[in-house]
Design a protein around this motif. Structure first.
Motif, PDB file in Angstrom:
ATOM      1  N   GLU A 514     -47.683 -19.246  36.208  1.00  0.00           N
ATOM      2  CA  GLU A 514     -48.091 -19.359  37.603  1.00  0.00           C
ATOM      3  C   GLU A 514     -49.587 -19.593  37.684  1.00  0.00           C
ATOM      4  O   GLU A 514     -50.351 -19.198  36.792  1.00  0.00           O
ATOM      5  CB  GLU A 514     -47.686 -18.124  38.405  1.00  0.00           C
ATOM      6  CG  GLU A 514     -48.200 -16.803  37.878  1.00  0.00           C
ATOM      7  CD  GLU A 514     -47.709 -15.642  38.715  1.00  0.00           C
ATOM      8  OE1 GLU A 514     -48.536 -14.737  38.984  1.00  0.00           O
ATOM      9  OE2 GLU A 514     -46.517 -15.628  39.102  1.00  0.00           O
ATOM     10  N   LEU A 515     -49.970 -20.255  38.774  1.00  0.00           N
ATOM     11  CA  LEU A 515     -51.355 -20.667  38.949  1.00  0.00           C
ATOM     12  C   LEU A 515     -51.710 -20.541  40.423  1.00  0.00           C
ATOM     13  O   LEU A 515     -50.957 -21.006  41.293  1.00  0.00           O
ATOM     14  CB  LEU A 515     -51.527 -22.117  38.491  1.00  0.00           C
ATOM     15  CG  LEU A 515     -52.928 -22.683  38.326  1.00  0.00           C
ATOM     16  CD1 LEU A 515     -53.651 -22.013  37.166  1.00  0.00           C
ATOM     17  CD2 LEU A 515     -52.832 -24.192  38.074  1.00  0.00           C
ATOM     18  N   GLU A 516     -52.827 -19.892  40.721  1.00  0.00           N
ATOM     19  CA  GLU A 516     -53.241 -19.745  42.110  1.00  0.00           C
ATOM     20  C   GLU A 516     -53.805 -21.063  42.629  1.00  0.00           C
ATOM     21  O   GLU A 516     -54.568 -21.743  41.944  1.00  0.00           O
ATOM     22  CB  GLU A 516     -54.280 -18.634  42.231  1.00  0.00           C
ATOM     23  CG  GLU A 516     -53.755 -17.247  41.895  1.00  0.00           C
ATOM     24  CD  GLU A 516     -54.821 -16.170  42.021  1.00  0.00           C
ATOM     25  OE1 GLU A 516     -55.977 -16.536  42.334  1.00  0.00           O
ATOM     26  OE2 GLU A 516     -54.509 -14.989  41.783  1.00  0.00           O
ATOM     27  N   LEU A 517     -53.427 -21.399  43.861  1.00  0.00           N
ATOM     28  CA  LEU A 517     -53.909 -22.616  44.507  1.00  0.00           C
ATOM     29  C   LEU A 517     -54.881 -22.262  45.630  1.00  0.00           C
ATOM     30  O   LEU A 517     -54.851 -21.135  46.156  1.00  0.00           O
ATOM     31  CB  LEU A 517     -52.730 -23.408  45.080  1.00  0.00           C
ATOM     32  CG  LEU A 517     -51.684 -23.907  44.083  1.00  0.00           C
ATOM     33  CD1 LEU A 517     -50.568 -24.642  44.818  1.00  0.00           C
ATOM     34  CD2 LEU A 517     -52.316 -24.816  43.044  1.00  0.00           C
ATOM     35  N   PRO A 518     -55.732 -23.204  46.036  1.00  0.00           N
ATOM     36  CA  PRO A 518     -56.644 -22.941  47.163  1.00  0.00           C
ATOM     37  C   PRO A 518     -55.851 -22.636  48.428  1.00  0.00           C
ATOM     38  O   PRO A 518     -54.792 -23.225  48.679  1.00  0.00           O
ATOM     39  CB  PRO A 518     -57.431 -24.248  47.292  1.00  0.00           C
ATOM     40  CG  PRO A 518     -57.346 -24.867  45.928  1.00  0.00           C
ATOM     41  CD  PRO A 518     -55.997 -24.500  45.406  1.00  0.00           C
ATOM     42  N   PRO A 519     -56.317 -21.740  49.264  1.00  0.00           N
ATOM     43  CA  PRO A 519     -55.604 -21.391  50.500  1.00  0.00           C
ATOM     44  C   PRO A 519     -55.652 -22.528  51.520  1.00  0.00           C
ATOM     45  O   PRO A 519     -56.538 -23.381  51.484  1.00  0.00           O
ATOM     46  CB  PRO A 519     -56.354 -20.160  51.005  1.00  0.00           C
ATOM     47  CG  PRO A 519     -57.732 -20.317  50.435  1.00  0.00           C
ATOM     48  CD  PRO A 519     -57.550 -20.963  49.094  1.00  0.00           C
ATOM     49  N   LEU A 520     -54.693 -22.506  52.417  1.00  0.00           N
ATOM     50  CA  LEU A 520     -54.672 -23.482  53.497  1.00  0.00           C
ATOM     51  C   LEU A 520     -55.644 -23.068  54.600  1.00  0.00           C
ATOM     52  O   LEU A 520     -55.905 -21.872  54.801  1.00  0.00           O
ATOM     53  CB  LEU A 520     -53.263 -23.584  54.080  1.00  0.00           C
ATOM     54  CG  LEU A 520     -52.222 -24.319  53.240  1.00  0.00           C
ATOM     55  CD1 LEU A 520     -50.839 -24.136  53.853  1.00  0.00           C
ATOM     56  CD2 LEU A 520     -52.555 -25.794  53.148  1.00  0.00           C
TER      57      LEU A 520
END
Length: 577
Positions: A514-520
């Motif tokens: 898993e990899l964290e993505l930038p927030p919306l």
């Protein structure tokens, strides 16, 4: 080595009558497992039969086309740089849909060992308890054979092992056909049988033609004399491989261009993912004779509609078999007529030597021939002569094919090999280990050339989205989970967001990561303006590239296309490697 057959040529008037009948009724009513692809168009009537000349095809692929690289330098440069067009038919997930060319099987739903060993479910093995009638012959190709009708009326093509190499060709055909079927290709049902020679009968009008063109009838006694030269089992029977004849045949398909009389055949065959990716399967199993003459289009009827299904046939020159003899170390390393290798030897005054020329090995088991991890290069393997679809393959096509190969575990491979009915346990075990070894080399080669992230999904919340995935390089043991890192580039132009850097992901030994993505964005003004944009301007793109281990090639990145949704977060709408 592959130049002549060992069965006398037979010309059968009865066979001519059968073929003439088929020409008028080229329709097979079958229960296929093929899910029609979206582009399928039905036929008003069965297409005409194709009968390409193998000599012309060999000249075209081995001589004329290679020479065009000399006279058209840009084409040679494009090929050398790897700037080839991608396949035309991948889906948004970089896969293909089930079609008349290919049906997902083992890679989609793991088949049981029994299913792999059985092969096509639509097959019926020949009845060997009664008389069997020879009514014609297959006289083309590397391995000639007889057309027979068993006591129940079933029609089969039977072929025999080359003299001195019992079980070699028959086992190769039975094993390879099952693995190709389990991968998803359409093939005939193939069985190892033992036939009782005294039960053979010559069909009516069975005859042979001599060198002067004179036709001589073949009697039952003549047939017995011909069979007497074949190797006998301890029971007195003759071992053979029997391929059930697929009705509705209209000749082979070409590995380039389209079939003009099939309205559903709209994509040039050299740009089909399933034919390009077939290179990886063929290399794994050393299916050397992957040419158009070893394919067959058949017309099937389903729900009152006619359509063409594309099949692969004749796997006798695979694994360690060259059909009429064992393979030599050169097979799979160079083409039969390899202008590149010839030029290298010519311009270096013989100094250049290929890997097979420096290799010395005698097959330990005559029943499996030369099939080994030695000399095997998954990316430069060669069939007998150039195949247009294979030559147009890209890394994406190769990765797709490698996933087919990787789908087979040891239990399934052993099940397929058991169908070859090898009498020597040592030979059977050696073949199993060679197939597993070449599978592992294949997976390592292709999985290290892409960033093989599968099953991507975005979870979490719009304010803290998390990408989950399965890294096949880790899952297949190509690289360790510890220290696995990715270069990431994230672009969301509508929000003015761009993130780039090396990301540490949380990844387990089984490949799940898993990899964290930038927030919306959260402001209502942004979303109000965002919804008014055209769809293509709403998209975000995530590009991940695995950081290779020392000595490994720099892999291609995986590009994941995301559609931002205010309430739920990012939604994956496509990916490519």
């Amino acid at each position: 080595m592959r130049r002549s057959g060992f069965i006398p040529t037979i010309v059968s008037a009865a066979c001519v009558l059968v073929l003439a009948s088929c020409a008028k009724n080229r329709v097979a009513v079958v229960n296929t497992t093929t899910a029609p692809s979206p582009e399928v168009a039905t036929l008003a009537e069965a297409p005409g039969e194709r009968d390409p000349d193998v000599t012309v095809d060999f000249f075209e692929q081995s001589i004329r086309k290679p020479l065009t690289y000399v006279f058209i330098p840009p084409r040679a440069l494009r090929s050398w740089l790897g700037n080839k067009v991608e396949a035309y038919n991948p889906t948004a997930e970089d896969d293909i849909v089930n079609s008349s060319w290919f049906t997902h099987r083992n890679g989609s739903r793991r088949m049981t060992a029994a299913e792999v060993a059985r092969g096509p479910a639509y097959g019926v093995p020949p009845d060997t308890s009664g008389h069997w009638t020879v009514f014609g012959a297959k006289v083309r190709g590397i391995t000639p054979g007889y057309l027979i009708r068993d006591a129940t009326g079933g029609v089969y093509l039977i072929k025999f092992d080359p003299p001195g190499y019992d079980e070699l060709m028959t086992a190769a055909e039975a094993i390879t056909s099952r693995l190709f079927y389990a991968a998803g290709y359409h093939v005939p049902a193939v069985y190892i049988v033992e036939l009782d020679p005294p039960m053979a009968r010559a069909g009516e009008s069975l005859a042979f033609e001599d060198r002067l063109g004179r036709v001589h009838p073949i009697s039952d006694e003549d047939l017995q004399e011909m069979l007497a030269g074949l190797a006998k089992r301890p029971s007195g029977r003759i071992r053979a491989v029997a391929s059930q004849i697929m009705p509705g045949g209209i000749g082979p398909f070409n590995y380039e261009g389209t079939r003009k009389d099939d309205p559903a055949d709209t994509i040039p065959h050299e740009h089909l993912r399933e034919l390009r990716g077939m290179y990886v399967m063929a290399a794994w199993l050393n299916h050397l004779d992957a040419k158009q003459q070893n394919s067959l289009d058949i017309v099937v009827e389903e729900d009152g509609q006619l359509r063409v299904v594309h099949c692969l046939i004749d796997f006798g020159s695979s694994l360690g078999s060259a059909g009429i003899a064992p393979n030599a170390p050169r097979d799979g390393v160079e083409y039969d007529l390899d202008l590149g290798a010839i030029s290298a030897r010519l311009f270096t005054a013989g100094i250049y030597a290929s890997s097979w020329e420096r290799y010395s090995h005698e097959p330990e088991h005559p029943s499996i021939g030369f099939y080994s991890t030695d000399l095997f290069d998954p990316g430069s393997w060669r069939s007998n002569y150039p195949n247009p679809a294979f030559q147009n393959r890209t890394i994406r096509d190769g990765y797709w094919g490698a996933k087919l190969v990787a789908s087979f575990d040891e239990e399934q491979i052993r099940a397929a090999v058991s169908a070859g009915r090898l009498s020597s346990p040592l030979a059977e075990e050696a073949l199993v280990q060679a197939i597993i070894g070449r599978r592992d080399l294949t997976v390592e080669y292709w999985h290290s050339r892409v960033t093989p992230l599968e099953e991507p999904s975005v979870g979490g919340s719009p304010g803290a989205p998390v990408l989950t995935f399965r890294d096949l390089a880790v899952a297949e043991g190509v690289v360790p989970a510890s220290g696995r890192r990715y270069e990431m580039r994230f672009e969301f132009p509508a929000a003015g967001a761009e993130v780039e850097g090396v990301m540490e992901s949380r990844i387990a030994d089984g490949g799940d990561g898993e990899l964290e993505l930038p927030p919306l964005p959260t402001t209502s003004d942004f979303w109000q303006e965002f919804r008014g944009r055209p769809l293509e301007e709403q998209m975000a793109k995530l590009e991940l590239r695995a950081i290779p281990q020392a000595g490994s090639p720099r892999p291609r990145s995986v590009r994941i296309h995301l559609l931002p949704v205010q309430e739920t977060g990012y939604r994956i709408v496509g990916r490519a490697y």
